[in-house]
Design an enzyme around this catalytic site. Structure first.
Site, PDB file in Angstrom:
ATOM      1  N   HIS A 223      37.696  43.319  45.040  1.00 20.09           N
ATOM      2  CA  HIS A 223      36.812  42.863  44.499  1.00 20.09           C
ATOM      3  C   HIS A 223      35.295  42.989  44.810  1.00 20.09           C
ATOM      4  CE1 HIS A 223      35.386  39.939  41.416  1.00 20.09           C
ATOM      5  NE2 HIS A 223      35.646  39.189  42.471  1.00 20.09           N
ATOM      6  N   GLY A 259      34.344  51.366  44.937  1.00 15.88           N
ATOM      7  CA  GLY A 259      33.071  51.569  44.723  1.00 15.88           C
ATOM      8  C   GLY A 259      33.904  51.928  43.389  1.00 15.88           C
ATOM      9  N   PHE A 260      34.579  52.507  43.003  1.00 16.71           N
ATOM     10  CA  PHE A 260      35.284  53.177  41.536  1.00 16.71           C
ATOM     11  C   PHE A 260      36.815  52.650  40.538  1.00 16.71           C
ATOM     12  CE2 PHE A 260      33.172  57.459  42.230  1.00 16.71           C
ATOM     13  CZ  PHE A 260      32.636  57.152  43.114  1.00 16.71           C
ATOM     14  N   HIS A 262      37.547  50.204  37.192  1.00 16.60           N
ATOM     15  CA  HIS A 262      37.147  48.528  37.094  1.00 16.60           C
ATOM     16  C   HIS A 262      38.274  48.379  36.195  1.00 16.60           C
ATOM     17  CE1 HIS A 262      35.571  45.655  35.066  1.00 16.60           C
ATOM     18  NE2 HIS A 262      34.965  45.751  36.096  1.00 16.60           N
ATOM     19  N   ASP A 313      29.196  48.438  42.280  1.00 13.34           N
ATOM     20  CA  ASP A 313      29.404  48.450  43.652  1.00 13.34           C
ATOM     21  C   ASP A 313      29.000  49.283  44.542  1.00 13.34           C
ATOM     22  OD1 ASP A 313      32.611  45.903  43.661  1.00 13.34           O
ATOM     23  OD2 ASP A 313      29.946  45.590  43.736  1.00 13.34           O
ATOM     24  N   ARG A 357      48.117  26.492  34.717  1.00 16.26           N
ATOM     25  CA  ARG A 357      49.709  26.744  35.346  1.00 16.26           C
ATOM     26  C   ARG A 357      50.151  27.481  34.932  1.00 16.26           C
ATOM     27  NH1 ARG A 357      54.625  26.776  36.191  1.00 16.26           N
ATOM     28  NH2 ARG A 357      54.876  25.504  38.219  1.00 16.26           N
TER      29      ARG A 357
HETATM   30  C1  SDX Z   1      34.448  44.416  40.795  1.00 12.50           C
HETATM   31  O1  SDX Z   1      36.873  41.968  37.644  1.00 12.50           O
HETATM   32  C2  SDX Z   1      35.554  42.169  37.791  1.00 12.50           C
HETATM   33  O2  SDX Z   1      34.702  41.890  36.481  1.00 12.50           O
HETATM   34  C3  SDX Z   1      34.850  42.462  39.112  1.00 12.50           C
HETATM   35  C4  SDX Z   1      33.802  42.707  38.733  1.00 12.50           C
HETATM   36  C5  SDX Z   1      32.535  41.666  38.827  1.00 12.50           C
HETATM   37  O3  SDX Z   1      31.807  41.865  38.310  1.00 12.50           O
HETATM   38  O4  SDX Z   1      32.916  40.399  39.036  1.00 12.50           O
HETATM   39  O5  SDX Z   1      32.903  44.036  38.190  1.00 12.50           O
HETATM   40  C6  SDX Z   1      33.235  42.748  40.270  1.00 12.50           C
HETATM   41  O6  SDX Z   1      35.252  44.310  42.013  1.00 12.50           O
HETATM   42  C7  SDX Z   1      34.270  45.716  40.665  1.00 12.50           C
HETATM   43  C8  SDX Z   1      35.354  46.466  41.018  1.00 12.50           C
HETATM   44  C9  SDX Z   1      35.394  46.743  42.870  1.00 12.50           C
HETATM   45  N1  SDX Z   1      36.925  47.132  43.345  1.00 12.50           N
HETATM   46  C10 SDX Z   1      36.827  48.643  44.183  1.00 12.50           C
HETATM   47  O7  SDX Z   1      36.165  49.312  44.155  1.00 12.50           O
HETATM   48  C11 SDX Z   1      38.157  48.660  44.908  1.00 12.50           C
HETATM   49  C12 SDX Z   1      38.402  50.138  44.136  1.00 12.50           C
HETATM   50  N2  SDX Z   1      38.774  49.684  42.967  1.00 12.50           N
HETATM   51  C13 SDX Z   1      40.130  49.804  42.876  1.00 12.50           C
HETATM   52  O8  SDX Z   1      40.705  49.226  43.217  1.00 12.50           O
HETATM   53  C14 SDX Z   1      40.751  49.450  41.046  1.00 12.50           C
HETATM   54  O9  SDX Z   1      39.932  50.846  40.498  1.00 12.50           O
HETATM   55  C15 SDX Z   1      40.595  47.828  40.469  1.00 12.50           C
HETATM   56  C16 SDX Z   1      41.145  47.250  41.563  1.00 12.50           C
HETATM   57  C17 SDX Z   1      39.056  47.504  40.615  1.00 12.50           C
HETATM   58  C18 SDX Z   1      41.070  47.761  39.307  1.00 12.50           C
HETATM   59  O10 SDX Z   1      42.412  48.223  39.202  1.00 12.50           O
HETATM   60  P1  SDX Z   1      43.416  48.245  38.513  1.00 12.50           P
HETATM   61  O11 SDX Z   1      42.718  47.365  36.640  1.00 12.50           O
HETATM   62  O12 SDX Z   1      44.673  47.075  39.136  1.00 12.50           O
HETATM   63  O13 SDX Z   1      44.120  49.474  38.061  1.00 12.50           O
HETATM   64  P2  SDX Z   1      45.060  49.969  39.602  1.00 12.50           P
HETATM   65  O14 SDX Z   1      44.693  50.119  40.269  1.00 12.50           O
HETATM   66  O15 SDX Z   1      46.343  49.375  38.172  1.00 12.50           O
HETATM   67  O16 SDX Z   1      44.637  51.555  38.730  1.00 12.50           O
HETATM   68  C19 SDX Z   1      45.208  52.450  37.826  1.00 12.50           C
HETATM   69  C20 SDX Z   1      45.150  54.179  38.244  1.00 12.50           C
HETATM   70  C21 SDX Z   1      46.586  54.422  39.795  1.00 12.50           C
HETATM   71  O17 SDX Z   1      46.912  54.688  39.214  1.00 12.50           O
HETATM   72  P3  SDX Z   1      48.913  55.597  39.317  1.00 12.50           P
HETATM   73  O18 SDX Z   1      49.116  54.155  40.583  1.00 12.50           O
HETATM   74  O19 SDX Z   1      48.953  54.859  38.315  1.00 12.50           O
HETATM   75  O20 SDX Z   1      49.274  56.688  39.739  1.00 12.50           O
HETATM   76  O21 SDX Z   1      43.719  54.828  39.209  1.00 12.50           O
HETATM   77  C22 SDX Z   1      44.842  54.323  40.220  1.00 12.50           C
HETATM   78  C23 SDX Z   1      45.364  53.942  40.838  1.00 12.50           C
HETATM   79  O22 SDX Z   1      45.910  54.155  41.990  1.00 12.50           O
HETATM   80  N3  SDX Z   1      43.108  54.025  40.514  1.00 12.50           N
HETATM   81  C24 SDX Z   1      42.774  54.896  41.636  1.00 12.50           C
HETATM   82  C25 SDX Z   1      40.942  54.211  41.894  1.00 12.50           C
HETATM   83  N4  SDX Z   1      40.906  52.451  40.721  1.00 12.50           N
HETATM   84  C26 SDX Z   1      42.413  53.256  40.234  1.00 12.50           C
HETATM   85  N5  SDX Z   1      42.198  55.313  42.786  1.00 12.50           N
HETATM   86  C27 SDX Z   1      41.821  55.459  43.261  1.00 12.50           C
HETATM   87  N6  SDX Z   1      40.640  55.044  43.641  1.00 12.50           N
HETATM   88  C28 SDX Z   1      40.420  53.316  42.876  1.00 12.50           C
HETATM   89  N7  SDX Z   1      38.675  53.467  42.852  1.00 12.50           N
END
Ligand code: SDX
Length: 370
Positions: A223, A259-260, A262, A313, A357
Protein backbone atom coordinates in the site's frame (compact mmCIF):
# COMPACT_ATOMS: atom_id res chain seq x y z
CA UNK A 1 -22.91 -30.39 3.58
CA UNK A 2 -24.60 -27.24 2.34
CA UNK A 3 -22.89 -25.56 -0.61
CA UNK A 4 -19.81 -23.70 0.61
CA UNK A 5 -20.28 -19.91 0.57
CA UNK A 6 -17.99 -18.13 -1.92
CA UNK A 7 -14.97 -16.58 -0.19
CA UNK A 8 -13.90 -13.17 -1.56
CA UNK A 9 -10.28 -13.14 -0.35
CA UNK A 10 -8.93 -9.62 0.14
CA UNK A 11 -12.53 -8.42 -0.33
CA UNK A 12 -11.53 -8.13 -4.02
CA UNK A 13 -14.43 -6.71 -6.03
CA UNK A 14 -16.72 -6.58 -2.99
CA UNK A 15 -18.87 -3.43 -2.64
CA UNK A 16 -19.39 -2.89 1.11
CA UNK A 17 -20.99 0.57 1.30
CA UNK A 18 -21.85 3.79 -0.51
CA UNK A 19 -19.60 6.85 -0.47
CA UNK A 20 -20.06 10.37 -1.85
CA UNK A 21 -16.43 11.33 -1.35
CA UNK A 22 -14.65 9.93 -4.40
CA UNK A 23 -15.27 7.75 -7.43
CA UNK A 24 -12.53 5.48 -8.80
CA UNK A 25 -13.52 4.31 -12.28
CA UNK A 26 -11.18 1.67 -13.79
CA UNK A 27 -13.19 1.55 -17.03
CA UNK A 28 -12.64 5.22 -17.82
CA UNK A 29 -9.43 5.27 -15.76
CA UNK A 30 -10.70 8.31 -13.87
CA UNK A 31 -10.85 9.58 -10.29
CA UNK A 32 -13.37 12.16 -9.08
CA UNK A 33 -13.22 13.97 -5.70
CA UNK A 34 -16.83 14.97 -4.95
CA UNK A 35 -17.42 14.93 -8.72
CA UNK A 36 -14.37 16.94 -9.82
CA UNK A 37 -11.71 15.13 -11.92
CA UNK A 38 -8.54 14.97 -9.83
CA UNK A 39 -6.49 16.24 -12.78
CA UNK A 40 -8.43 19.54 -12.76
CA UNK A 41 -8.02 19.92 -9.00
CA UNK A 42 -4.27 19.21 -9.28
CA UNK A 43 -3.93 21.83 -12.02
CA UNK A 44 -5.82 24.62 -10.28
CA UNK A 45 -6.39 24.14 -6.55
CA UNK A 46 -4.34 24.46 -3.39
CA UNK A 47 -4.19 21.45 -1.08
CA UNK A 48 -6.20 23.48 1.46
CA UNK A 49 -9.03 23.90 -1.09
CA UNK A 50 -9.02 20.16 -1.80
CA UNK A 51 -9.10 19.34 1.93
CA UNK A 52 -12.15 21.60 2.30
CA UNK A 53 -13.80 19.94 -0.72
CA UNK A 54 -13.30 16.43 0.69
CA UNK A 55 -14.64 17.40 4.13
CA UNK A 56 -17.56 19.58 3.04
CA UNK A 57 -18.50 18.31 -0.42
CA UNK A 58 -18.04 21.71 -2.09
CA UNK A 59 -15.03 23.90 -2.88
CA UNK A 60 -14.69 26.75 -0.35
CA UNK A 61 -15.84 30.33 -0.93
CA UNK A 62 -13.04 32.88 -0.39
CA UNK A 63 -14.35 33.45 3.14
CA UNK A 64 -14.52 29.72 3.93
CA UNK A 65 -10.98 29.24 2.56
CA UNK A 66 -9.68 32.14 4.64
CA UNK A 67 -11.24 30.61 7.74
CA UNK A 68 -9.69 27.18 7.03
CA UNK A 69 -6.28 28.75 6.32
CA UNK A 70 -6.46 30.75 9.56
CA UNK A 71 -7.35 27.65 11.58
CA UNK A 72 -4.66 25.52 9.90
CA UNK A 73 -1.92 28.14 10.15
CA UNK A 74 -2.62 28.74 13.85
CA UNK A 75 -1.97 25.06 14.72
CA UNK A 76 1.24 24.34 12.78
CA UNK A 77 3.71 24.53 15.68
CA UNK A 78 4.93 21.14 16.90
CA UNK A 79 3.22 20.50 20.26
CA UNK A 80 5.88 20.32 23.04
CA UNK A 81 4.28 17.13 24.40
CA UNK A 82 4.61 15.55 20.97
CA UNK A 83 8.19 16.76 20.51
CA UNK A 84 9.14 15.28 23.89
CA UNK A 85 7.80 11.86 22.90
CA UNK A 86 9.47 11.99 19.47
CA UNK A 87 12.76 12.90 21.20
CA UNK A 88 12.34 9.82 23.42
CA UNK A 89 12.36 7.55 20.35
CA UNK A 90 15.61 6.32 18.76
CA UNK A 91 16.55 8.11 15.52
CA UNK A 92 16.55 4.62 13.98
CA UNK A 93 12.77 4.32 14.52
CA UNK A 94 10.93 4.09 11.21
CA UNK A 95 9.32 7.47 10.43
CA UNK A 96 5.93 5.79 10.01
CA UNK A 97 6.27 4.51 13.59
CA UNK A 98 7.17 8.04 14.69
CA UNK A 99 4.12 9.48 12.91
CA UNK A 100 1.87 6.74 14.31
CA UNK A 101 3.19 7.42 17.84
CA UNK A 102 2.87 11.20 17.46
CA UNK A 103 -0.78 10.86 16.38
CA UNK A 104 -1.45 8.74 19.46
CA UNK A 105 0.09 11.43 21.68
CA UNK A 106 -1.93 14.21 20.01
CA UNK A 107 -5.07 12.17 20.62
CA UNK A 108 -4.18 11.35 24.22
CA UNK A 109 -3.61 15.07 24.89
CA UNK A 110 -6.82 16.23 23.20
CA UNK A 111 -9.63 16.75 25.74
CA UNK A 112 -12.21 16.48 22.92
CA UNK A 113 -11.13 13.00 21.78
CA UNK A 114 -14.34 11.34 22.97
CA UNK A 115 -16.57 13.96 21.31
CA UNK A 116 -17.46 12.43 17.92
CA UNK A 117 -19.80 15.23 16.84
CA UNK A 118 -19.13 16.46 13.30
CA UNK A 119 -18.00 19.84 14.58
CA UNK A 120 -15.50 18.28 16.95
CA UNK A 121 -14.25 15.82 14.33
CA UNK A 122 -13.84 18.62 11.79
CA UNK A 123 -11.72 20.54 14.31
CA UNK A 124 -9.60 17.42 14.92
CA UNK A 125 -9.20 16.97 11.15
CA UNK A 126 -7.88 20.52 10.71
CA UNK A 127 -5.59 20.07 13.72
CA UNK A 128 -4.09 16.91 12.19
CA UNK A 129 -3.79 18.57 8.77
CA UNK A 130 -1.72 21.27 10.48
CA UNK A 131 0.26 19.07 12.89
CA UNK A 132 1.41 16.19 10.67
CA UNK A 133 3.80 18.35 8.62
CA UNK A 134 5.43 19.52 11.86
CA UNK A 135 5.91 15.88 12.95
CA UNK A 136 7.22 14.68 9.57
CA UNK A 137 9.54 17.66 9.09
CA UNK A 138 10.96 17.45 12.60
CA UNK A 139 11.51 13.70 12.37
CA UNK A 140 13.57 14.07 9.19
CA UNK A 141 15.61 16.94 10.63
CA UNK A 142 16.16 15.03 13.90
CA UNK A 143 17.53 12.02 11.96
CA UNK A 144 19.91 14.41 10.20
CA UNK A 145 21.02 16.01 13.47
CA UNK A 146 19.35 19.30 12.54
CA UNK A 147 17.27 21.57 14.80
CA UNK A 148 13.50 22.10 14.67
CA UNK A 149 12.38 24.76 12.19
CA UNK A 150 9.31 26.66 13.44
CA UNK A 151 6.34 27.19 11.09
CA UNK A 152 5.79 30.38 9.08
CA UNK A 153 2.18 31.53 8.94
CA UNK A 154 2.90 33.73 5.92
CA UNK A 155 3.36 30.60 3.76
CA UNK A 156 0.65 28.31 2.38
CA UNK A 157 0.47 24.65 3.41
CA UNK A 158 2.92 23.32 0.80
CA UNK A 159 5.54 26.07 1.10
CA UNK A 160 5.43 25.89 4.90
CA UNK A 161 5.79 22.08 4.90
CA UNK A 162 8.92 22.38 2.74
CA UNK A 163 10.24 25.28 4.83
CA UNK A 164 9.84 23.31 8.08
CA UNK A 165 11.65 20.38 6.46
CA UNK A 166 14.55 22.14 4.73
CA UNK A 167 14.78 25.49 6.53
CA UNK A 168 14.04 27.39 3.35
CA UNK A 169 11.34 27.71 0.69
CA UNK A 170 12.55 25.89 -2.44
CA UNK A 171 11.99 27.03 -6.03
CA UNK A 172 8.32 27.50 -7.07
CA UNK A 173 8.54 24.45 -9.38
CA UNK A 174 9.38 22.31 -6.32
CA UNK A 175 6.59 23.78 -4.19
CA UNK A 176 4.14 23.19 -7.01
CA UNK A 177 5.22 19.58 -7.60
CA UNK A 178 4.76 18.99 -3.86
CA UNK A 179 1.29 20.58 -3.97
CA UNK A 180 0.35 18.32 -6.91
CA UNK A 181 1.48 15.22 -4.97
CA UNK A 182 -0.62 16.24 -1.93
CA UNK A 183 -3.72 16.72 -4.11
CA UNK A 184 -3.21 13.37 -5.88
CA UNK A 185 -2.57 11.38 -2.67
CA UNK A 186 -5.50 12.88 -0.73
CA UNK A 187 -8.29 10.38 -1.39
CA UNK A 188 -8.96 7.07 -3.13
CA UNK A 189 -12.27 5.50 -1.96
CA UNK A 190 -12.05 2.25 0.08
CA UNK A 191 -8.30 1.58 -0.10
CA UNK A 192 -6.88 -0.57 2.71
CA UNK A 193 -5.96 2.29 5.07
CA UNK A 194 -9.22 4.18 4.54
CA UNK A 195 -11.24 1.00 5.05
CA UNK A 196 -9.23 0.36 8.22
CA UNK A 197 -10.26 3.80 9.47
CA UNK A 198 -13.89 3.02 8.65
CA UNK A 199 -13.78 -0.35 10.43
CA UNK A 200 -12.43 1.29 13.59
CA UNK A 201 -14.98 4.13 13.31
CA UNK A 202 -17.80 1.62 12.83
CA UNK A 203 -17.35 0.46 16.47
CA UNK A 204 -17.85 4.13 17.51
CA UNK A 205 -14.23 4.42 18.58
CA UNK A 206 -12.63 7.88 18.24
CA UNK A 207 -11.11 9.65 15.23
CA UNK A 208 -7.53 9.43 16.54
CA UNK A 209 -7.82 5.66 17.04
CA UNK A 210 -9.11 5.32 13.48
CA UNK A 211 -6.27 7.42 12.04
CA UNK A 212 -3.60 5.55 14.04
CA UNK A 213 -4.97 2.29 12.62
CA UNK A 214 -4.94 3.76 9.11
CA UNK A 215 -1.26 4.72 9.50
CA UNK A 216 -0.51 1.11 10.43
CA UNK A 217 -2.23 -0.10 7.27
CA UNK A 218 -0.62 2.50 5.01
CA UNK A 219 2.91 1.57 6.15
CA UNK A 220 2.82 -1.76 4.35
CA UNK A 221 4.76 -1.98 1.03
CA UNK A 222 1.69 -3.33 -0.78
CA UNK A 223 0.00 0.00 0.00
CA UNK A 224 1.54 3.37 0.94
CA UNK A 225 4.96 1.94 1.77
CA UNK A 226 5.40 1.33 -1.97
CA UNK A 227 6.61 4.89 -2.65
CA UNK A 228 9.53 4.34 -0.26
CA UNK A 229 10.11 0.89 -1.77
CA UNK A 230 10.24 2.34 -5.32
CA UNK A 231 13.26 4.43 -4.32
CA UNK A 232 14.95 1.38 -2.80
CA UNK A 233 14.40 -0.36 -6.17
CA UNK A 234 15.94 2.58 -8.05
CA UNK A 235 18.93 2.52 -5.69
CA UNK A 236 19.24 -1.27 -6.20
CA UNK A 237 19.23 -0.96 -10.00
CA UNK A 238 21.58 2.04 -10.10
CA UNK A 239 22.15 2.69 -13.79
CA UNK A 240 19.30 2.67 -16.34
CA UNK A 241 21.19 0.13 -18.47
CA UNK A 242 20.71 -2.46 -15.73
CA UNK A 243 16.90 -2.09 -15.55
CA UNK A 244 16.00 -5.08 -17.73
CA UNK A 245 18.44 -7.52 -16.16
CA UNK A 246 17.41 -6.40 -12.67
CA UNK A 247 13.74 -6.88 -13.53
CA UNK A 248 14.23 -10.34 -15.03
CA UNK A 249 16.06 -11.43 -11.88
CA UNK A 250 13.40 -9.92 -9.61
CA UNK A 251 10.55 -11.53 -11.54
CA UNK A 252 12.40 -14.86 -11.50
CA UNK A 253 12.42 -14.52 -7.70
CA UNK A 254 8.63 -13.88 -7.83
CA UNK A 255 9.13 -10.40 -6.30
CA UNK A 256 6.35 -7.81 -6.50
CA UNK A 257 7.80 -4.79 -8.31
CA UNK A 258 7.02 -1.79 -6.11
CA UNK A 259 5.13 1.06 -7.77
CA UNK A 260 3.40 -1.20 -10.27
CA UNK A 261 -0.04 -2.72 -10.37
CA UNK A 262 -3.26 -1.86 -8.59
CA UNK A 263 -6.22 -3.73 -7.10
CA UNK A 264 -8.79 -1.52 -8.86
CA UNK A 265 -7.11 0.10 -11.87
CA UNK A 266 -6.25 -2.51 -14.44
CA UNK A 267 -5.20 -0.23 -17.30
CA UNK A 268 -3.00 2.15 -15.35
CA UNK A 269 -3.57 4.50 -12.44
CA UNK A 270 -5.48 7.69 -13.40
CA UNK A 271 -3.19 9.84 -11.26
CA UNK A 272 0.10 8.78 -12.86
CA UNK A 273 0.17 11.13 -15.89
CA UNK A 274 -0.30 14.18 -13.64
CA UNK A 275 2.36 13.08 -11.15
CA UNK A 276 4.74 12.08 -13.97
CA UNK A 277 4.38 15.59 -15.46
CA UNK A 278 5.32 17.03 -12.06
CA UNK A 279 8.31 14.66 -11.88
CA UNK A 280 9.40 15.82 -15.34
CA UNK A 281 9.50 19.44 -14.13
CA UNK A 282 11.80 18.37 -11.26
CA UNK A 283 14.01 16.30 -13.61
CA UNK A 284 14.43 19.44 -15.75
CA UNK A 285 15.01 21.67 -12.70
CA UNK A 286 17.76 19.43 -11.34
CA UNK A 287 19.13 18.08 -14.63
CA UNK A 288 18.51 14.47 -13.58
CA UNK A 289 18.01 12.85 -16.96
CA UNK A 290 19.70 9.74 -15.54
CA UNK A 291 16.76 9.28 -13.15
CA UNK A 292 14.25 9.87 -15.95
CA UNK A 293 16.00 7.26 -18.12
CA UNK A 294 15.89 4.68 -15.32
CA UNK A 295 12.20 5.47 -14.70
CA UNK A 296 11.38 5.02 -18.39
CA UNK A 297 13.39 1.86 -18.90
CA UNK A 298 11.97 0.04 -15.87
CA UNK A 299 8.43 1.04 -16.86
CA UNK A 300 9.00 -0.15 -20.43
CA UNK A 301 10.48 -3.44 -19.23
CA UNK A 302 7.56 -3.99 -16.85
CA UNK A 303 5.11 -3.36 -19.66
CA UNK A 304 7.03 -5.71 -21.92
CA UNK A 305 7.39 -8.54 -19.39
CA UNK A 306 4.15 -8.33 -17.39
CA UNK A 307 2.01 -5.64 -19.08
CA UNK A 308 1.50 -4.11 -15.61
CA UNK A 309 1.33 -0.32 -15.41
CA UNK A 310 2.72 2.06 -12.76
CA UNK A 311 0.60 3.33 -9.87
CA UNK A 312 0.91 6.74 -8.20
CA UNK A 313 3.79 5.57 -5.99
CA UNK A 314 6.02 5.04 -9.03
CA UNK A 315 6.41 8.73 -10.06
CA UNK A 316 5.97 10.12 -6.55
CA UNK A 317 8.97 8.24 -5.11
CA UNK A 318 11.59 9.79 -7.42
CA UNK A 319 9.78 13.14 -7.23
CA UNK A 320 10.10 13.22 -3.42
CA UNK A 321 13.74 12.18 -3.80
CA UNK A 322 14.42 15.14 -6.11
CA UNK A 323 12.61 17.47 -3.68
CA UNK A 324 15.23 16.43 -1.09
CA UNK A 325 13.20 14.16 1.19
CA UNK A 326 14.86 11.09 2.75
CA UNK A 327 13.44 7.88 1.27
CA UNK A 328 12.09 6.90 4.71
CA UNK A 329 10.10 10.14 4.77
CA UNK A 330 8.13 9.32 1.62
CA UNK A 331 5.28 7.36 3.22
CA UNK A 332 4.82 9.91 6.01
CA UNK A 333 4.22 12.42 3.19
CA UNK A 334 1.44 10.12 1.99
CA UNK A 335 -0.01 10.29 5.55
CA UNK A 336 0.12 14.10 5.50
CA UNK A 337 -2.06 14.08 2.39
CA UNK A 338 -4.34 11.10 3.04
CA UNK A 339 -5.31 12.42 6.50
CA UNK A 340 -7.87 14.48 4.56
CA UNK A 341 -9.45 11.44 2.87
CA UNK A 342 -9.29 9.35 6.02
CA UNK A 343 -11.05 11.98 8.13
CA UNK A 344 -13.66 12.62 5.43
CA UNK A 345 -14.47 8.89 5.45
CA UNK A 346 -14.50 8.76 9.27
CA UNK A 347 -17.15 11.52 9.33
CA UNK A 348 -19.11 9.87 6.50
CA UNK A 349 -19.06 6.50 8.28
CA UNK A 350 -20.57 8.13 11.38
CA UNK A 351 -23.37 9.71 9.33
CA UNK A 352 -24.90 6.29 8.54
CA UNK A 353 -22.97 3.86 10.63
CA UNK A 354 -23.20 0.06 10.68
CA UNK A 355 -20.70 -2.06 12.60
CA UNK A 356 -18.32 -3.63 10.02
CA UNK A 357 -18.10 -7.32 10.90
CA UNK A 358 -17.83 -9.84 8.01
CA UNK A 359 -18.15 -13.60 8.25
CA UNK A 360 -15.55 -16.34 7.92
CA UNK A 361 -15.73 -19.98 6.87
CA UNK A 362 -14.43 -22.27 9.62
CA UNK A 363 -12.15 -25.05 8.44
CA UNK A 364 -10.55 -26.03 11.74
CA UNK A 365 -11.06 -29.36 13.57
CA UNK A 366 -14.62 -30.67 13.85
CA UNK A 367 -16.20 -30.27 17.27
CA UNK A 368 -14.34 -32.41 19.81
CA UNK A 369 -14.42 -32.76 23.61
CA UNK A 370 -11.96 -32.73 26.46
C1 SDX B 1 -1.49 2.17 -3.33
O1 SDX B 1 -6.16 0.61 -3.14
C2 SDX B 1 -5.71 1.79 -3.40
O2 SDX B 1 -6.37 2.66 -3.96
C3 SDX B 1 -4.26 2.03 -2.97
C4 SDX B 1 -3.70 3.36 -3.45
C5 SDX B 1 -4.37 4.53 -2.75
O3 SDX B 1 -4.38 5.63 -3.33
O4 SDX B 1 -4.82 4.35 -1.58
O5 SDX B 1 -3.88 3.49 -4.84
C6 SDX B 1 -2.21 3.47 -3.12
O6 SDX B 1 -1.35 1.42 -2.40
C7 SDX B 1 -1.03 1.79 -4.71
C8 SDX B 1 -0.40 0.35 -4.76
C9 SDX B 1 1.03 0.42 -4.21
N1 SDX B 1 1.56 -0.96 -4.08
C10 SDX B 1 2.59 -1.38 -4.84
O7 SDX B 1 3.08 -0.72 -5.75
C11 SDX B 1 3.11 -2.76 -4.49
C12 SDX B 1 3.26 -3.61 -5.74
N2 SDX B 1 1.95 -3.92 -6.25
C13 SDX B 1 1.40 -5.24 -6.04
O8 SDX B 1 1.72 -5.78 -4.80
C14 SDX B 1 -0.07 -5.34 -6.46
O9 SDX B 1 -0.17 -4.79 -7.70
C15 SDX B 1 -1.14 -4.75 -5.56
C16 SDX B 1 -1.01 -5.20 -4.16
C17 SDX B 1 -1.09 -3.25 -5.62
C18 SDX B 1 -2.50 -5.21 -6.11
O10 SDX B 1 -2.45 -6.57 -6.13
P1 SDX B 1 -3.77 -7.48 -6.29
O11 SDX B 1 -4.92 -6.69 -6.78
O12 SDX B 1 -3.96 -8.23 -5.02
O13 SDX B 1 -3.38 -8.42 -7.48
P2 SDX B 1 -2.38 -9.62 -7.39
O14 SDX B 1 -1.27 -9.35 -6.40
O15 SDX B 1 -3.19 -10.85 -7.19
O16 SDX B 1 -1.72 -9.58 -8.84
C19 SDX B 1 -2.39 -10.16 -9.94
C20 SDX B 1 -1.26 -10.79 -10.76
C21 SDX B 1 -0.39 -11.73 -9.94
O17 SDX B 1 0.16 -12.64 -10.85
P3 SDX B 1 -0.14 -14.20 -10.60
O18 SDX B 1 0.38 -14.49 -9.19
O19 SDX B 1 -1.66 -14.32 -10.71
O20 SDX B 1 0.63 -14.88 -11.69
O21 SDX B 1 -0.37 -9.74 -11.22
C22 SDX B 1 0.91 -9.92 -10.59
C23 SDX B 1 0.72 -10.87 -9.43
O22 SDX B 1 1.92 -11.61 -9.21
N3 SDX B 1 1.34 -8.63 -10.09
C24 SDX B 1 2.60 -8.24 -9.98
C25 SDX B 1 2.54 -6.93 -9.48
N4 SDX B 1 1.27 -6.57 -9.29
C26 SDX B 1 0.52 -7.63 -9.67
N5 SDX B 1 3.76 -8.89 -10.23
C27 SDX B 1 4.88 -8.20 -10.01
N6 SDX B 1 4.92 -6.92 -9.53
C28 SDX B 1 3.77 -6.27 -9.26
N7 SDX B 1 3.80 -5.02 -8.79
Amino acid sequence: SSAEPEIRKGLAGVVVDRTAISKVNPDTNSLLYRGYPVQELAARCSFEEVAYLLWHGELPTPEQLAELERAERSQRALDPNVKAVIDSLPTTAHPMDVVRTALSVIGANDPTTEDSSRGSNLAKSVRLLAQIPAVVAYDQRRRRGEDLVPPRDDLDYSANFLHMTFGEVPAPVVVDAFRVSMVLYAEHSFNASTFTARVITSTLSDLYSAVVGAVGALKGPLHGGANEAVMHVFDEIGDASKAESWLDQALAEKRKIMGFGHRVYKHGDSRVPTMKAALDTLVAEYGRKDLADLYDRLEAAMTDRKNIQPNLDYPSGPAYHLMGFDTLTFTPLFVASRITGWTAHIMEQLESNALIRPLSLYDGPDERHL
